[in-house]
Design an enzyme around this catalytic site. Structure first.
Site, PDB file in Angstrom:
ATOM      1  N   HIS A  81       0.844  -1.204   0.000  1.00 51.30           N
ATOM      2  CA  HIS A  81       0.000   0.000   0.000  1.00 51.30           C
ATOM      3  C   HIS A  81       0.879   1.254   0.000  1.00 51.30           C
ATOM      4  O   HIS A  81       0.672   2.178  -0.798  1.00 51.30           O
ATOM      5  CB  HIS A  81      -0.900  -0.045   1.237  1.00 51.30           C
ATOM      6  CG  HIS A  81      -1.778   1.154   1.399  1.00 51.30           C
ATOM      7  ND1 HIS A  81      -3.137   1.116   1.167  1.00 51.30           N
ATOM      8  CD2 HIS A  81      -1.512   2.429   1.799  1.00 51.30           C
ATOM      9  CE1 HIS A  81      -3.661   2.304   1.405  1.00 51.30           C
ATOM     10  NE2 HIS A  81      -2.691   3.124   1.794  1.00 51.30           N
ATOM     11  N   GLU A  82       1.872   1.282   0.882  1.00 50.22           N
ATOM     12  CA  GLU A  82       2.751   2.451   0.977  1.00 50.22           C
ATOM     13  C   GLU A  82       3.643   2.573  -0.248  1.00 50.22           C
ATOM     14  O   GLU A  82       3.970   3.686  -0.678  1.00 50.22           O
ATOM     15  CB  GLU A  82       3.596   2.371   2.249  1.00 50.22           C
ATOM     16  CG  GLU A  82       2.792   2.400   3.545  1.00 50.22           C
ATOM     17  CD  GLU A  82       1.895   3.622   3.657  1.00 50.22           C
ATOM     18  OE1 GLU A  82       2.314   4.713   3.194  1.00 50.22           O
ATOM     19  OE2 GLU A  82       0.776   3.502   4.180  1.00 50.22           O
ATOM     20  N   ASP A 178      -5.607   8.594   3.840  1.00 46.36           N
ATOM     21  CA  ASP A 178      -5.676   8.777   2.386  1.00 46.36           C
ATOM     22  C   ASP A 178      -6.938   9.511   1.955  1.00 46.36           C
ATOM     23  O   ASP A 178      -6.892  10.406   1.106  1.00 46.36           O
ATOM     24  CB  ASP A 178      -5.614   7.416   1.687  1.00 46.36           C
ATOM     25  CG  ASP A 178      -4.286   6.714   1.920  1.00 46.36           C
ATOM     26  OD1 ASP A 178      -3.297   7.396   2.249  1.00 46.36           O
ATOM     27  OD2 ASP A 178      -4.235   5.478   1.792  1.00 46.36           O
TER      28      ASP A 178
END
Length: 378
Positions: A81-82, A178
């Site tokens: 994800h990062e 996010d």
């Protein structure tokens, strides 16, 4: 808390915070508990079309194996994800300093966030997009696994569901998550960046209160930690963006103290006190032979006795181990470095010689900018 370097991807150090190392066994126990396995076994069976046998999944040490594999898989998913955020940032030429996995997930540290709303929008959406793709990949893998691989089916199915949940949860408009960054990007389309940040931060603070209330009502330590993180990070970024807006267009040379705000190194502390009262300043650049050699502030002599003030010289008290900037350095960048170094002042080298810039100078500059509402040097 201490971070441990585990690998490097695309030149980006991937680190694990000690909080995660402490939390992983707890997470493995939670996932491997009978209740979790019972709930997710039904969900995974529905997704894969293969009935999972609870007697196999709960036999002996199997729950621990399931919990450990799922916990490690979860934070591998968080790392992906990062990396999604990092990939998007690098596409715009932004430097990614590191990715840190910790108890609440992951943090991709960018050298700077873009102020262009469309770029921030893409970077913010990239992480959830990767989580969705990871979830879909795990879902597809369910149909390639044999029905006899009960444990693997469970873990892969659990990761499919969890990655999709991770994407949805991260899209909550709780800045600086996010979804909150997506909100700021959309707000910044027609508003100044600082105003958009302030609005997004207020909404993030409201979500932090909701997380805290739910965390207390349902006794969820993780939600309470998330509430503290969202509140602190939203407030911090709002202040940072406000400072950047006030210092925009200024160099450190515009902010630095005038050349006459100096005192000789061999002057007594009593002379310094008199100058401070006369000039109404709490810090001075210290000179020797016309060259700036240090900085002295009111805090350096506050606890001295009268006899010590008369006997000691400014040179005995001055601070010489200070950051040094070129005169054209952006004022905000200099302030960030000053905070990082935990210094009260810094040297500024310019064509007219060395000057000193202090926190008081930055405060005065920001107050002037606030009053005149201009990004031009005053």
């Amino acid at each position: 808390m201490r971070n441990f370097h585990i690998t490097t991807v695309w030149g980006i150090p991937i680190r694990v915070n000690v909080s995660l190392l402490i939390f992983l066994p707890v997470l493995a126990w939670i996932i491997g508990s009978g209740a979790q396995i019972s709930v997710y076994a039904g969900i995974v069976s529905s997704l894969s079309g293969v009935p999972l046998d609870l007697t196999v999944l709960t036999a002996g040490q199997t729950p621990w194996i399931i919990g450990s594999a799922a916990a490690v898989g979860l934070f591998a998913s968080v790392a992906l994800h990062e990396l999604g955020h990092a990939w998007a940032a690098m596409r715009y030429g932004l430097k990614v300093e590191s990715i840190t996995l910790w108890i609440l997930g992951g943090l991709a540290s960018l050298e700077a966030m873009p102020k262009e709303w469309n770029r921030e929008l893409v970077i913010a959406l990239a992480g959830p997009a990767v989580s969705i793709l990871t979830g879909l990949a795990c879902y597809a893998a369910l149909f390639a696994l044999p029905a006899s691989a009960q444990v693997t089916l469970f873990v892969v199915g659990w990761l499919a569901v969890t990655n999709l949940f991770l994407a949805v949860f991260n899209m909550l408009p709780a800045f600086p998550m996010d979804g909150g960054r997506v909100l700021r990007a959309l707000l910044a389309r027609k508003r100044p960046y600082a105003t958009a940040t302030r609005i997004a931060a207020r909404i993030g603070t409201a979500f932090a209160v909701v997380f805290a209330v739910v965390g207390v009502l349902y006794f969820s330590p993780m939600l309470l930690l998330l509430a503290l993180f969202v509140y602190g990070a939203a407030s911090s970024e709002s202040r940072t963006v406000a400072l950047a807006a006030l210092l925009e267009g200024l160099t450190v040379d515009d902010v630095a103290s005038p050349l006459d705000a100096t005192i000789e190194a061999d002057a007594t502390v009593e002379d310094l006190v008199d100058r401070m009262f006369a000039d109404r300043r709490t810090e001075f650049a210290v000179t020797r032979g016309g060259d700036v050699v240090g900085v002295v502030t009111v805090g350096d002599f506050r606890e001295l006795s009268k006899a010590e003030r008369e006997a000691d010289t400014v040179a005995d008290l001055m601070d010489t181990d200070l950051p040094r900037f070129a005169s054209e350095t952006a004022a905000f960048d200099a302030l960030v470095e000053l905070d990082t170094a935990r210094a009260t002042a810094a040297f500024v080298d310019g064509p007219e010689g060395t000057r000193v810039v202090s926190r008081e100078d930055f405060a005065s500059a920001m107050e002037m900018q606030r009053l005149v509402g201009s990004g031009e040097p005053f």
